[in-house]
Design a protein around this motif. Sequence first.
Motif, mmCIF file in Angstrom:
data_model
loop_
_atom_site.group_PDB
_atom_site.id
_atom_site.type_symbol
_atom_site.label_atom_id
_atom_site.label_comp_id
_atom_site.label_asym_id
_atom_site.label_seq_id
_atom_site.Cartn_x
_atom_site.Cartn_y
_atom_site.Cartn_z
ATOM 1 N N LEU A 269 5.239 6.439 12.711
ATOM 2 C CA LEU A 269 6.143 7.333 12.501
ATOM 3 C C LEU A 269 7.460 7.155 13.507
ATOM 4 C CD1 LEU A 269 6.485 10.011 10.705
ATOM 5 C CD2 LEU A 269 5.238 11.339 12.608
ATOM 6 N N LYS A 270 7.081 6.806 14.677
ATOM 7 C CA LYS A 270 8.251 6.534 15.818
ATOM 8 C C LYS A 270 9.216 5.567 14.914
ATOM 9 C CE LYS A 270 9.062 5.568 20.562
ATOM 10 N NZ LYS A 270 8.634 5.261 21.768
ATOM 11 N N LYS A 271 8.618 4.645 14.548
ATOM 12 C CA LYS A 271 9.548 3.588 13.893
ATOM 13 C C LYS A 271 10.221 3.924 12.655
ATOM 14 C CE LYS A 271 6.958 -0.277 16.208
ATOM 15 N NZ LYS A 271 6.553 -1.657 15.760
ATOM 16 N N ASN A 272 9.632 4.446 11.788
ATOM 17 C CA ASN A 272 10.155 4.969 10.532
ATOM 18 C C ASN A 272 9.762 6.264 10.327
ATOM 19 O OD1 ASN A 272 10.964 5.148 7.852
ATOM 20 N ND2 ASN A 272 10.487 2.997 7.491
ATOM 21 N N PRO A 273 10.813 7.326 10.199
ATOM 22 C CA PRO A 273 10.402 8.792 10.060
ATOM 23 C C PRO A 273 9.770 9.337 8.650
ATOM 24 C CG PRO A 273 12.635 8.507 10.215
ATOM 25 C CD PRO A 273 12.296 7.241 10.460
ATOM 26 N N HIS A 274 10.035 8.195 7.596
ATOM 27 C CA HIS A 274 9.754 8.181 6.160
ATOM 28 C C HIS A 274 8.564 7.404 6.095
ATOM 29 C CE1 HIS A 274 12.984 10.728 5.072
ATOM 30 N NE2 HIS A 274 13.812 9.891 6.076
ATOM 31 N N LEU A 275 7.200 7.741 6.061
ATOM 32 C CA LEU A 275 5.897 6.888 6.242
ATOM 33 C C LEU A 275 5.113 7.393 5.170
ATOM 34 C CD1 LEU A 275 4.687 5.068 8.069
ATOM 35 C CD2 LEU A 275 3.308 7.232 9.236
ATOM 36 N N ARG A 276 4.527 6.482 4.361
ATOM 37 C CA ARG A 276 3.161 6.632 3.436
ATOM 38 C C ARG A 276 2.010 6.247 4.180
ATOM 39 N NH1 ARG A 276 4.180 2.909 -1.414
ATOM 40 N NH2 ARG A 276 2.815 4.202 -2.372
ATOM 41 N N LEU A 277 1.048 7.397 4.316
ATOM 42 C CA LEU A 277 0.186 7.189 5.098
ATOM 43 C C LEU A 277 -1.263 7.407 4.042
ATOM 44 C CD1 LEU A 277 -1.422 7.406 7.690
ATOM 45 C CD2 LEU A 277 -1.374 9.705 7.747
ATOM 46 N N ASP A 278 -1.953 6.202 4.001
ATOM 47 C CA ASP A 278 -3.268 5.935 3.155
ATOM 48 C C ASP A 278 -4.384 6.508 4.030
ATOM 49 O OD1 ASP A 278 -5.114 5.329 1.419
ATOM 50 O OD2 ASP A 278 -4.155 3.489 0.890
ATOM 51 N N LEU A 279 -5.138 7.430 3.264
ATOM 52 C CA LEU A 279 -6.191 8.118 3.959
ATOM 53 C C LEU A 279 -7.401 7.879 3.138
ATOM 54 C CD1 LEU A 279 -4.719 11.529 4.641
ATOM 55 C CD2 LEU A 279 -5.384 10.093 6.491
#
Length: 400
Positions: free
Chosen positions: A190-200
């Motif tokens: 998230l620090k590197k890219n504020p737009h993040l796809r997080l797979d749970l």
Amino acid sequence: MKARPSAVPRPGDPRTGASGGQPPEKQKSPPAAPVGLARSDLPFASPVTDAGAPPLELSEFVFSEIAAEFQIEAEVDPIDAEAEEAAMLFANGQDQAVRELLEGSTRLHHSGPGERLWLMLFDVLRLTGQKANFEALAVDYAQAFEKSPPIWRDIATTVAVQAKVVGTALFKGDLTGDNEAGFETVRLALKKNPHLRLDLSKASRLDGAGCERLLALLQQARRSKGEIELLGRDHLAVLLDSQIAAARPEDRACWLLKLELCQLRGQFEVFEDMAVEYAVTFEISPPSWEFDRVVDAEPSPLELARPDQLLTEAYVIKGDIKGSRFNDLAAYAAANDPVLIDCSTVTRMDFLSAGALLNVLTTVKRTGRQIVVRHPNHLLAELFRVVGLRSVAAIDLARN
């Protein structure tokens, strides 16, 4: 050893009885040498010290190495050689020299493996802003290879598009409060890219502390004008339902995360019913529905098998790289598997930096991690081949 001619009796040789006009006993001649090889005939024999020495025995031979009159050379692929020279010239900033070399190469190679030299020339022209020459080369390329040539893209446009790409991250392990490694990976991504796809979708269980930490990350992204797009929402909803029970004031964070999922999925009626139960169970006001926070349908889960959709936040290298030691790469690699190195916006890298990158990735490879270097230009890909980086990493070239 050369064969000597057959022995011929000498005049007056007492052993043969040849008289030469005089009786054998009256002939005056020097003593005959014993039949055999003369030392003077053997350049590799020990020096002659006695003219009357007996003939050589095989045990007296002194062999020495004789320099070969030719050297065996491994066959060198001319295309490999030209590609290597061009990559080194470009890495050293000799743009004119590399262009002249590749232009000469494209006049010689019009099919098969020679295509890579054409693609290197396309990159030289694009990176040096020579659009007219690029388009002229595209016409020749289409005629030679009978397929569509690469498309011109401005460097500034490429960087802008790269900046808009949404990062991806796979949540590793369970969604529990004690999973430090899993949450640290998300935080760094998230620090590197504020737009993040997080797979749970890989989490097998959760608890209240884990839900609380995930909610904090979601709120952090919104405060920084970013967004975390949750993948595997259906799977997450099933896990949450196992932790939630009406009139049981436990795991409040699980209730809040379930309300967040209803919000994201546009399930207004489910959200309202659960909000009432939340108010009764915890005796506090529930979150409010926000119409502008409803997102589109969930995209398909990411596929680990595809190099361009690896479930990890990439380590991004940008611009003109000189004298870099990539000191932060080891820490990134320690938290990610596979290790994705994004070179799509690298314009040039010098030889020392390429060697340093190889050194770091060689150490990473020993840990058993998969390494993919993604979308370098063809000049950079050839430089990686020269330094031997292909032995530790897969090179995923940019598609046309």
